[in-house]
Structure formats: C-alpha cells, structure tokens
Design an enzyme around this catalytic site. Structure first.
Site, PDB file in Angstrom:
ATOM      1  N   GLU A   8      51.822  67.636  19.978  1.00  0.00           N
ATOM      2  CA  GLU A   8      50.894  67.088  20.973  1.00  0.00           C
ATOM      3  C   GLU A   8      51.199  67.591  22.377  1.00  0.00           C
ATOM      4  O   GLU A   8      50.289  67.666  23.209  1.00  0.00           O
ATOM      5  CB  GLU A   8      50.819  65.558  20.915  1.00  0.00           C
ATOM      6  CG  GLU A   8      52.024  64.789  21.323  1.00  0.00           C
ATOM      7  CD  GLU A   8      51.724  63.285  21.345  1.00  0.00           C
ATOM      8  OE1 GLU A   8      50.609  62.893  21.721  1.00  0.00           O
ATOM      9  OE2 GLU A   8      52.612  62.510  20.964  1.00  0.00           O
ATOM     10  N   CYS A  25      47.084  56.938  10.489  1.00  0.00           N
ATOM     11  CA  CYS A  25      47.596  56.485  11.780  1.00  0.00           C
ATOM     12  C   CYS A  25      46.598  56.629  12.920  1.00  0.00           C
ATOM     13  O   CYS A  25      46.900  56.240  14.059  1.00  0.00           O
ATOM     14  CB  CYS A  25      48.886  57.221  12.112  1.00  0.00           C
ATOM     15  SG  CYS A  25      50.194  56.915  10.901  1.00  0.00           S
TER      16      CYS A  25
END
Length: 422
Positions: free
Chosen positions: A320, A169
């Site tokens: 994240e 990804c």
C-alpha cells in the site's frame, strides 16, 4: 447528477472501547487494546494475542432471548446499530420502512457460534457423525451469514433493501459503499450500514497460524501490532463492529441532522492474482484510489489524511505504500497517513467500518489518530505515518483504503459536508 450521501449517525463496539466517545478517546490517546487471548486457552497456537472487546450483551441492553439467539457478531452489530440510530436523532417510526434498508459486512459470519455448537454436537470432536439433538434451535442462523443483517433489520424495522456483503477484509468498506449506491440510485432514503466480525476462536487462530499471517509476539501483546515498523511480523486478530446511519443529503438537511461527513467516492478492484499474495507495485489499490478521487472530483492535492489498511505484515505495508505513491504522486509524501490496527487489531470484515468511523471523527474533530508502536520505520515505507502521537490540523478530505485476501482492494473518500461540491 447523483444524490449526495452523508453520515448522520455512528455506533461503535471496539476493543477497549464500547461507544463512539470511548473509541475516539482510545484512538487519539494512542492506547492499544491488544492482549493475550482470554476467551479460551491459546497455548496450543503460534499466535496467542488478540484485540478483544469487553462486551456483555445483557449489560449493553440485549434481552436474554436475543443474547441466546444471536451469535456474538450479530450482538455487536445490533448494539452498534442502536447507538448510531440514537446518535442520528432519527425517529424511524416517522419514516416509510420500505424506504429504509440495511447492509452489513462480515468476513467470517457467525464463526464463534458455529464452532461452539460443533464442539457440542460432536462431543468435543470425538464423533464423526454428529448428534443434532444437542444443537441449539438457532444453529441454522449461525450457518447463514445473512442472519446478521436480518437481526439488524428486525431491530430497526427496516423493510427496504437488506443484504450482507462478504468480501474478506474489505467487507466493512464495501458494505458502506453498497449502501451509498442504493441511496444514490434512489432505492432508499435511509440506510443503516457497516460491518461486524467476532472471529477470535480456535478455528480462526488455526487458519491464520497455518499461513503464518498473525504475529507470534506473544510476550509483548500490548505492542504486538506494528504497522510500517521494521520489526513487524504479522497482524493481531481483533473483533468489533461499527454501524452508520447514511442519508441522502437533502433528506438529512430538511430534518436538521448533524452531518459528520459526506461519502463522495468509492471504488473497489481485484488483483486476480493470488488468494493471499499481493503484487508489490500496488496497481489495483492505486486504481481504486484514483477512481474514488475521480468520483469525488478531487486531485491528490485535496487529500488531507489517509487512513491506511496497515495490517502489520511486510507484504501489505509495502504494497500500500507503493499504491499511495502511484495514486497520489508527490502528494504521498505530504499527506499524513496512519493505521488504527496498531491499537485495535485487525477485525477482518469489521475493520473497514471501524476505520470509516475513525475517518468521520477525524473530519469532525480535526484530529487524526496515530500509528501506535511505530518506533523503527521500515525504510521502504518512507511516508509520514504519524508515529505514536495524534496530530491536530484541518482535515476536510480523507481517504480510507482496505486490502483483503482474494485480491480485494477498496478505497473511499469522505469530505466535510460544507466543502463538498453540490
């Protein structure tokens, strides 16, 4: 001093939007392009929603022979490559083809074509020993993902470095990062780079169902992708392509090219930890961000916008968020952050390039797209995730990040060209 690299052309085929103008209008309006899968009957699968492109290869200018020869992923790449070249104003015939190259990113290559042909040669899966006489002549091209950049190179006449990047990804970020490296080292003057994926197929759905990564919110497809929302329960599969013309700065300046943004920093890291798992502290993504900022000679205070990976899984969103806090410090609470997967789904290897396109357009128009479907923020994800509505401002420096299975973590910094240090 390394050569500077700028984006001078953008081409996009995305769910709900073919072409850069339509893509930007969809994002800034906060519209979602996720729906129940229409390519095949998704009833047997746990997750039955996706972000599909309304794409007709013949209507987009491919010949019947091209449409027959190419897998859907290659079709998307060629059409978006054509648009980015038109947008750049380049006349490739006036440039040395040996100084023009192509890098394409793709996570799953020609999955659609391979699956369709397996169904044919195995007589619907009934034959263990398949009959190759029923295969299309171009089946080998489906097996070899490098056929995708080859198609783009043939289309534009590129005879310089041509390659495929497949890092899951993060492929869409890493392919552009590789092209930037080739330009900086002097191996090319012009690169057409980006990524493509067309993974909406039964085999892909089955794979993600097995690890429960995709959302089962089948009764609400338009709002199924919910990054950073407390009610999120998996990502929405997507497809698409974004391609760019990248040039050395002086090369672009001499020909009077319009420059969307300069790529000033890029870095990638691996967590060497788990195929699908992430450490919660976000260390590897944070290291990629810091390295990309160091290359750009900027500090966290210079970042005006962050395009998040924002897949809509609990693990990724928290990972994240931690990475932003670790790398940006207190500025993580100041800078707006948003995730466009909330609108166009997760197109695996292609999404990183689609997000680069969104970032370059944010710099161009001084608007950042919102995070759609964000109504109940996860308390752990306590940053400014630009819920629901696009935001105007001055966005000179933007950061985009990607996270992929296998532990891949990538970060890229784009800046308004006139603000970038020579």
């Amino acid at each position: 001093m390394s050569r500077r690299v700028v984006i001078t052309g953008i081409g996009v085929v995305a769910p709900g939007a073919t072409g850069v103008k339509a893509f930007w209008e969809l994002l800034t309006a906060g519209r979602t392009a996720t729906r129940r899968i229409s390519f095949f009957d998704p009833a047997p699968f746990r997750s039955q929603v996706a972000a599909e492109c309304d794409f007709d290869p013949l209507a987009e200018g491919l010949s019947p022979q091209q449409a027959r020869r190419m897998d859907r992923s290659a079709q998307l790449a060629v059409v978006s490559a054509r648009e980015c070249l038109r947008d750049s104003g380049l006349d490739l015939e006036s440039f040395d083809p040996s100084r023009t190259g192509v890098v394409v990113g793709s996570a799953v290559g020609c999955t659609t074509g391979l699956e369709e042909e397996y169904v044919v040669v195995s007589d619907g899966g009934r034959r263990w020993l398949v009959d190759d006489e029923y295969a299309v002549p171009h089946l080998f091209g489906y097996l070899v993902p490098s056929s995708i950049p080859s198609e783009v190179a043939w289309e534009i006449g590129a005879e310089g470095p041509v390659s495929l990047v497949s890092t899951g990804c993060t492929s869409g970020l890493d392919s552009v990062g590789r092209a930037v490296e080739l330009l900086r080292e002097g191996s090319a003057d012009i690169m057409v780079a980006g990524a493509t994926d067309a993974p909406i197929s039964p085999i892909t759905l089955a794979c993600f169902d097995a690890i429960r990564a995709t959302t089962p919110r089948n009764d609400e497809p338009a709002t199924a992708s919910r990054p950073f929302d407390a009610s999120r329960n998996g990502f929405v599969l997507g497809e698409g392509s974004a391609m760019f013309v990248l040039e050395e700065y002086e090369h672009a300046r001499r020909r009077g090219a319009h420059m969307y943004a300069e790529v000033t920093g890029f870095a990638s890291r691996s967590n060497a930890f788990h195929m699908t798992g992430l450490r919660p502290d976000g260390t590897e993504m944070a290291e990629a961000i810091v390295t990309a900022m160091d290359q750009s000679r900027i500090t966290p205070a210079d970042i005006d916008y962050v395009n998040a990976h924002g897949s809509g899984t609990l693990q990724n969103d928290r990972h994240e968020t931690a990475a932003f806090k670790r790398s940006l410090g207190e500025d993580a609470y100041r800078v707006p952050v948003s995730g466009i997967k909330s609108m166009i789904g997760h197109s695996l290897g292609a999404i990183g390039s689609l997000e680069i396109a969104a970032c370059a357009l944010a710099v161009e128009h001084d608007v950042v797209p919102p995070t759609a479907n964000l109504h109940q923020p996860d308390p752990v994800c306590d940053l400014d995730y630009v819920p629901l509505t696009a935001r105007e401002g001055r966005f000179d420096t933007v950061l985009t990040v990607g996270s992929g299975f296998g532990g891949f973590q990538s970060a890229m910094v784009l800046r308004r060209p006139e603000r970038s240090a020579r």
